[in-house]
Scaffold this motif. Structure first.
Motif, PDB file in Angstrom:
ATOM      1  N   ALA A 165       0.845  -1.193   0.000  1.00 31.81           N
ATOM      2  CA  ALA A 165       0.000   0.000   0.000  1.00 31.81           C
ATOM      3  C   ALA A 165       0.876   1.236   0.000  1.00 31.81           C
ATOM      4  N   GLN A 166       0.389   2.304  -0.618  1.00 32.19           N
ATOM      5  CA  GLN A 166       1.125   3.563  -0.642  1.00 32.19           C
ATOM      6  C   GLN A 166       0.964   4.310   0.686  1.00 32.19           C
ATOM      7  N   ILE A 167      -0.101   3.990   1.407  1.00 36.28           N
ATOM      8  CA  ILE A 167      -0.296   4.582   2.723  1.00 36.28           C
ATOM      9  C   ILE A 167      -0.878   3.513   3.642  1.00 36.28           C
ATOM     10  N   THR A 168      -0.376   3.463   4.842  1.00 33.10           N
ATOM     11  CA  THR A 168      -0.872   2.521   5.835  1.00 33.10           C
ATOM     12  C   THR A 168      -1.264   3.314   7.068  1.00 33.10           C
ATOM     13  N   ILE A 169      -2.510   3.161   7.496  1.00 31.73           N
ATOM     14  CA  ILE A 169      -3.000   3.879   8.669  1.00 31.73           C
ATOM     15  C   ILE A 169      -3.279   2.860   9.757  1.00 31.73           C
ATOM     16  N   LEU A 170      -2.656   3.043  10.900  1.00 31.67           N
ATOM     17  CA  LEU A 170      -2.861   2.152  12.031  1.00 31.67           C
ATOM     18  C   LEU A 170      -3.675   2.886  13.088  1.00 31.67           C
ATOM     19  N   GLY A 171      -4.842   2.363  13.410  1.00 33.15           N
ATOM     20  CA  GLY A 171      -5.652   2.908  14.488  1.00 33.15           C
ATOM     21  C   GLY A 171      -5.531   1.974  15.672  1.00 33.15           C
ATOM     22  N   MET A 172      -4.700   2.314  16.632  1.00 30.98           N
ATOM     23  CA  MET A 172      -4.342   1.375  17.677  1.00 30.98           C
ATOM     24  C   MET A 172      -4.990   1.669  19.020  1.00 30.98           C
ATOM     25  N   GLY A 173      -5.656   2.797  19.167  1.00 30.73           N
ATOM     26  CA  GLY A 173      -6.260   3.119  20.448  1.00 30.73           C
ATOM     27  C   GLY A 173      -5.252   3.719  21.403  1.00 30.73           C
ATOM     28  N   VAL A 174      -5.749   4.078  22.563  1.00 29.87           N
ATOM     29  CA  VAL A 174      -4.913   4.727  23.563  1.00 29.87           C
ATOM     30  C   VAL A 174      -5.106   4.014  24.891  1.00 29.87           C
ATOM     31  N   GLU A 233      -9.072  10.421  33.469  1.00 26.17           N
ATOM     32  CA  GLU A 233     -10.478  10.462  33.076  1.00 26.17           C
ATOM     33  C   GLU A 233     -11.039  11.782  33.564  1.00 26.17           C
ATOM     34  N   VAL A 234     -11.903  12.397  32.754  1.00 25.47           N
ATOM     35  CA  VAL A 234     -12.487  13.692  33.093  1.00 25.47           C
ATOM     36  C   VAL A 234     -14.005  13.582  33.134  1.00 25.47           C
ATOM     37  N   LEU A 235     -14.636  14.615  33.656  1.00 23.30           N
ATOM     38  CA  LEU A 235     -16.089  14.629  33.724  1.00 23.30           C
ATOM     39  C   LEU A 235     -16.698  14.559  32.332  1.00 23.30           C
ATOM     40  N   ASN A 236     -17.772  13.806  32.228  1.00 16.48           N
ATOM     41  CA  ASN A 236     -18.540  13.701  30.994  1.00 16.48           C
ATOM     42  C   ASN A 236     -19.767  14.600  31.156  1.00 16.48           C
ATOM     43  N   PRO A 237     -19.753  15.814  30.585  1.00 21.35           N
ATOM     44  CA  PRO A 237     -20.865  16.735  30.787  1.00 21.35           C
ATOM     45  C   PRO A 237     -22.158  16.292  30.095  1.00 21.35           C
ATOM     46  N   ASN A 281     -23.851  13.963  36.534  1.00 18.93           N
ATOM     47  CA  ASN A 281     -23.855  13.077  37.708  1.00 18.93           C
ATOM     48  C   ASN A 281     -22.475  12.542  38.067  1.00 18.93           C
ATOM     49  N   GLY A 282     -21.416  13.260  37.735  1.00 15.77           N
ATOM     50  CA  GLY A 282     -20.069  12.823  38.091  1.00 15.77           C
ATOM     51  C   GLY A 282     -19.499  11.732  37.215  1.00 15.77           C
ATOM     52  N   ASP A 283     -20.214  11.325  36.166  1.00 17.15           N
ATOM     53  CA  ASP A 283     -19.718  10.280  35.272  1.00 17.15           C
ATOM     54  C   ASP A 283     -18.450  10.772  34.577  1.00 17.15           C
ATOM     55  N   LYS A 284     -17.457   9.883  34.471  1.00 12.03           N
ATOM     56  CA  LYS A 284     -16.185  10.262  33.851  1.00 12.03           C
ATOM     57  C   LYS A 284     -15.889   9.395  32.638  1.00 12.03           C
ATOM     58  N   TRP A 285     -15.040   9.920  31.771  1.00 10.13           N
ATOM     59  CA  TRP A 285     -14.591   9.184  30.596  1.00 10.13           C
ATOM     60  C   TRP A 285     -13.194   9.623  30.203  1.00 10.13           C
ATOM     61  N   ALA A 286     -12.506   8.770  29.459  1.00 20.11           N
ATOM     62  CA  ALA A 286     -11.169   9.077  28.957  1.00 20.11           C
ATOM     63  C   ALA A 286     -11.320   9.768  27.606  1.00 20.11           C
ATOM     64  N   VAL A 287     -10.668  10.915  27.460  1.00 16.87           N
ATOM     65  CA  VAL A 287     -10.744  11.682  26.218  1.00 16.87           C
ATOM     66  C   VAL A 287      -9.324  12.019  25.784  1.00 16.87           C
ATOM     67  N   PRO A 288      -8.690  11.154  24.979  1.00 14.81           N
ATOM     68  CA  PRO A 288      -7.304  11.371  24.570  1.00 14.81           C
ATOM     69  C   PRO A 288      -7.191  12.328  23.379  1.00 14.81           C
ATOM     70  N   ALA A 318     -15.650  16.051  24.048  1.00 10.94           N
ATOM     71  CA  ALA A 318     -14.845  15.185  23.186  1.00 10.94           C
ATOM     72  C   ALA A 318     -15.055  15.453  21.699  1.00 10.94           C
ATOM     73  N   ALA A 319     -15.070  16.718  21.325  1.00 10.43           N
ATOM     74  CA  ALA A 319     -15.201  17.067  19.908  1.00 10.43           C
ATOM     75  C   ALA A 319     -13.870  16.854  19.204  1.00 10.43           C
ATOM     76  N   SER A 320     -13.903  16.178  18.065  1.00 13.81           N
ATOM     77  CA  SER A 320     -12.682  15.946  17.308  1.00 13.81           C
ATOM     78  C   SER A 320     -12.987  15.933  15.819  1.00 13.81           C
ATOM     79  N   VAL A 321     -11.959  16.182  15.036  1.00 14.50           N
ATOM     80  CA  VAL A 321     -12.093  16.181  13.579  1.00 14.50           C
ATOM     81  C   VAL A 321     -10.802  15.643  12.980  1.00 14.50           C
ATOM     82  N   VAL A 322     -10.927  14.939  11.872  1.00 19.11           N
ATOM     83  CA  VAL A 322      -9.762  14.413  11.167  1.00 19.11           C
ATOM     84  C   VAL A 322      -9.983  14.618   9.670  1.00 19.11           C
TER      85      VAL A 322
END
Length: 190
Positions: A34-43, A84-88, A92-99, A128-132
């Motif tokens: 392949a001319q380009i290889t994209i690895l989505g491996m998580g955090v 992990e940060v607050l999930n607005p 209710n104090g729920d948290k999530w990881a937002v890398p 957790a707004a993101s764009v690619v």
């Protein structure tokens, strides 16, 4: 899974002008060049040394912080992918990881202000707004996805719409694929 055993940046067609790469899976199977290889491996945070120092971590390895981003050791602060940060959205104090870089940068600046005597400010969480962008394609997301909602056993429905990128009577409008997740009874947007 099959997983990747080796990532081999070589070409086997002996054409020096071909920048193709080859990926070899654990099973021994070679993927086509392949001319380009994209690895989505998580955090996954590597916080073993932090935990060994007595700083509280979650079962998934994220550092536990309070609203001011302090750990259970008052002089130790943490930010970014490792916490992990607050999930607005849920509240209710729920948290999530937002890398994501944006929230991590904001957290770092807030920590600096809090350490150096500014009025203590709380980190209120992130949506957790993101764009690619990959070549001419753009993908974006905000909020919770189906996997997250299912894990929390929250009911959801989705709607898919495909409007134009701007008014159709102006030239150059392109189709936008939009998916919205919401609570099926209350209409609350996830």
């Amino acid at each position: 899974g099959d997983g990747i055993q080796e990532f081999l940046p070589f070409n086997d067609n002996e054409d020096e002008d071909d920048p193709s790469t080859v990926v070899k899976l654990k099973s021994g199977k070679m993927l086509p060049p392949a001319q380009i290889t994209i690895l989505g491996m998580g955090v996954r945070p590597d916080t073993r040394v932090v935990a060994e120092a007595g700083i509280e971590c979650t079962s998934r390895g994220h550092i536990v912080v309070n609203d001011y981003l302090q750990t259970n050791k008052a002089s130790v602060w943490a930010a970014g992918d490792a916490i992990e940060v607050l999930n607005p959205i849920l509240g209710n104090g729920d948290k999530w990881a937002v890398p994501l870089a944006g929230p991590a940068n904001r957290q770092g600046r807030l920590i600096a202000d809090n350490i150096f005597g500014q009025k203590m400010r709380k980190f209120k969480g992130t949506y957790a707004a993101s764009v690619v962008r990959v070549f001419e394609l753009i993908g974006a997301c905000v909020g919770m996805n189906e996997k997250m909602l299912s894990a929390k056993q929250l009911p959801f429905a989705s709607v898919h719409v495909h409007p134009g990128s701007h008014a159709g009577y102006f030239p150059g409008s392109k189709s936008v694929n939009f998916k919205l997740l919401f609570h099926p009874k209350t209409g609350r947007i996830w």
